[in-house]
Design an enzyme around this catalytic site. Structure first.
Site, PDB file in Angstrom:
ATOM      1  N   ASP A   8       9.925  -6.564  -2.314  1.00  0.00           N
ATOM      2  CA  ASP A   8       9.729  -7.873  -1.683  1.00  0.00           C
ATOM      3  C   ASP A   8       8.273  -8.063  -1.247  1.00  0.00           C
ATOM      4  OD1 ASP A   8      10.665 -10.351  -0.831  1.00  0.00           O
ATOM      5  OD2 ASP A   8      11.104  -9.624   1.193  1.00  0.00           O
ATOM      6  N   GLY A   9       7.844  -9.318  -1.248  1.00  0.00           N
ATOM      7  CA  GLY A   9       6.518  -9.654  -0.726  1.00  0.00           C
ATOM      8  C   GLY A   9       5.538 -10.195  -1.753  1.00  0.00           C
TER       9      GLY A   9
ATOM     10  N   ARG B 104       4.234 -13.823  -0.698  1.00  0.00           N
ATOM     11  CA  ARG B 104       3.282 -13.799   0.428  1.00  0.00           C
ATOM     12  C   ARG B 104       1.952 -13.201   0.011  1.00  0.00           C
ATOM     13  NH1 ARG B 104       7.319 -10.831   4.119  1.00  0.00           N
ATOM     14  NH2 ARG B 104       8.460 -10.849   2.149  1.00  0.00           N
TER      15      ARG B 104
ATOM     16  N   HIS C 292       4.036 -12.220  -8.635  1.00  0.00           N
ATOM     17  CA  HIS C 292       4.987 -11.487  -9.483  1.00  0.00           C
ATOM     18  C   HIS C 292       4.239 -10.710 -10.572  1.00  0.00           C
ATOM     19  CE1 HIS C 292       8.069 -13.461  -7.275  1.00  0.00           C
ATOM     20  NE2 HIS C 292       7.850 -14.651  -7.795  1.00  0.00           N
TER      21      HIS C 292
ATOM     22  N   SER D  88      17.620 -11.474  -7.831  1.00  0.00           N
ATOM     23  CA  SER D  88      18.964 -11.555  -7.259  1.00  0.00           C
ATOM     24  C   SER D  88      19.687 -12.788  -7.789  1.00  0.00           C
ATOM     25  CB  SER D  88      18.896 -11.602  -5.728  1.00  0.00           C
ATOM     26  OG  SER D  88      18.497 -12.894  -5.288  1.00  0.00           O
TER      27      SER D  88
ATOM     28  N   GLU E  23      20.905 -14.985  -6.009  1.00  0.00           N
ATOM     29  CA  GLU E  23      20.430 -16.107  -5.188  1.00  0.00           C
ATOM     30  C   GLU E  23      19.057 -16.605  -5.635  1.00  0.00           C
ATOM     31  OE1 GLU E  23      21.766 -13.269  -3.879  1.00  0.00           O
ATOM     32  OE2 GLU E  23      23.659 -14.185  -3.283  1.00  0.00           O
TER      33      GLU E  23
ATOM     34  N   LEU F 200      13.543   9.932 -16.535  1.00  0.00           N
ATOM     35  CA  LEU F 200      13.893   9.024 -15.436  1.00  0.00           C
ATOM     36  C   LEU F 200      14.667   7.838 -16.001  1.00  0.00           C
ATOM     37  CD1 LEU F 200      13.401   7.820 -12.484  1.00  0.00           C
ATOM     38  CD2 LEU F 200      11.349   6.757 -13.445  1.00  0.00           C
TER      39      LEU F 200
ATOM     40  N   ARG G 199      12.525  -0.831   1.309  1.00  0.00           N
ATOM     41  CA  ARG G 199      12.229  -2.263   1.196  1.00  0.00           C
ATOM     42  C   ARG G 199      10.776  -2.494   1.585  1.00  0.00           C
ATOM     43  NH1 ARG G 199      15.644  -7.617   2.013  1.00  0.00           N
ATOM     44  NH2 ARG G 199      14.000  -9.092   1.576  1.00  0.00           N
TER      45      ARG G 199
END
Ligand code: IPE
Ligand code: IPE
Ligand code: MG
Length: 240
Positions: free
Chosen positions: A19-20, A23, A36, A64, A66, A130, A187
């Site tokens: 997240d972020g 901003r 992004h 997400s 949403e 991984l 997060r």
């Protein structure tokens, strides 16, 4: 150059709520999609660092359910960025032994995005160092609703008895059925919430929050989180 000391007690599965980005862009007077784009750089760095640290599974909250409600321009930019990144990153991912898997309902994606999903999953299928799970069109409530319907159908058509529904059975029917529960959830971006991410799987996860915005998150940020995790004592409800 001094060799970095390896951390004891590396988590098997690390999940990250990245997240972020918005901003980060705003602070620089840029449009949100620029954040992004910068965020993809962090993804690249963190994947490389995760391989070096010996993490086996990395689940990244990428988009997400949403997030479809954001301005169409931003949604389009994120989808386009995903497709471009598939092309740009595949060679390096293969070299690093990284396997990419997508987790979430694919029905909502365009034909083009679905084609890129198929492409990256098949091109990286042999990766053994991984597994990176990209949670896309993922949300926990959506996942639990879908799983509940699947299990209800199994009961209705007589495939299983109600008594066979255990918590293990539910885990085995979630989108995440192929992966262990997260040991550590990170997060970035300074918020203290899960935002509909892995709510069932997070039952005993260690949580780590950092104010660092995702485009500024790098291998040192991952290391700090892993060091914090190494100092935690997990009790799973028992007496130690
Ligand atoms: C996370 O960054 C990336 C996605 C949700 C796709 P945001 O876009 O949510 O960034 P902020 O929270 O607005 O800064
Ligand atoms: C969570 O971030 C989703 C992703 C990182 C993909 P959001 O920015 O969508 O979450 P909220 O709105 O702050 O809860
Ligand atoms: Mg956000």
């Amino acid at each position: 150059m001094t060799q970095e000391k390896s951390i004891q007690n590396i988590p098997t599965l690390v999940a990250i709520i990245m997240d972020g980005n918005g901003r980060w862009a705003k602070m620089r007077g840029k449009a949100r999609p620029e954040g992004h784009i910068a965020g993809v750089e962090s993804v690249r760095k963190v994947i490389k660092a995760a391989v070096a640290e010996g993490i086996k599974f990395l689940t990244l909250y990428t988009f997400s359910t949403e997030n479809w409600g954001r301005p169409q321009e931003e949604v389009d930019a994120i989808m386009e960025l995903f497709c471009r990144s598939v092309i740009a990153e595949t060679p390096e991912l293969k070299k690093e032994g990284v396997r990419i898997r997508i987790m979430g309902d694919r029905i909502a994606f365009s034909k083009k995005v679905n084609a890129y999903i198929d492409r990256i999953e098949s091109d990286t299928a042999e990766g053994e160092a991984l597994t990176v799970v990209l949670a896309m069109n993922y949300s926990s409530r959506y996942e639990l609703t879908a799983t509940t319907k699947d299990i209800a159908r199994m009961v209705a058509d007589g495939t299983i008895k109600v008594e066979e529904i255990t918590s293990e059975f539910i885990s085995q029917h979630l989108y995440s059925k192929d992966y262990p529960d997260p040991d550590l959830i990170i997060r970035s971006g300074g918020e203290y919430r899960l935002s509909n991410f892995l709510m069932w799987q997070a039952a005993y996860s260690e949580l780590y929050f950092t104010p660092t915005l995702w485009p500024d998150f790098d291998k040192e940020s991952l290391r700090e989180a892993l060091e914090a995790y190494a100092g935690r004592q997990r009790r799973f409800g028992l007496v130690k």
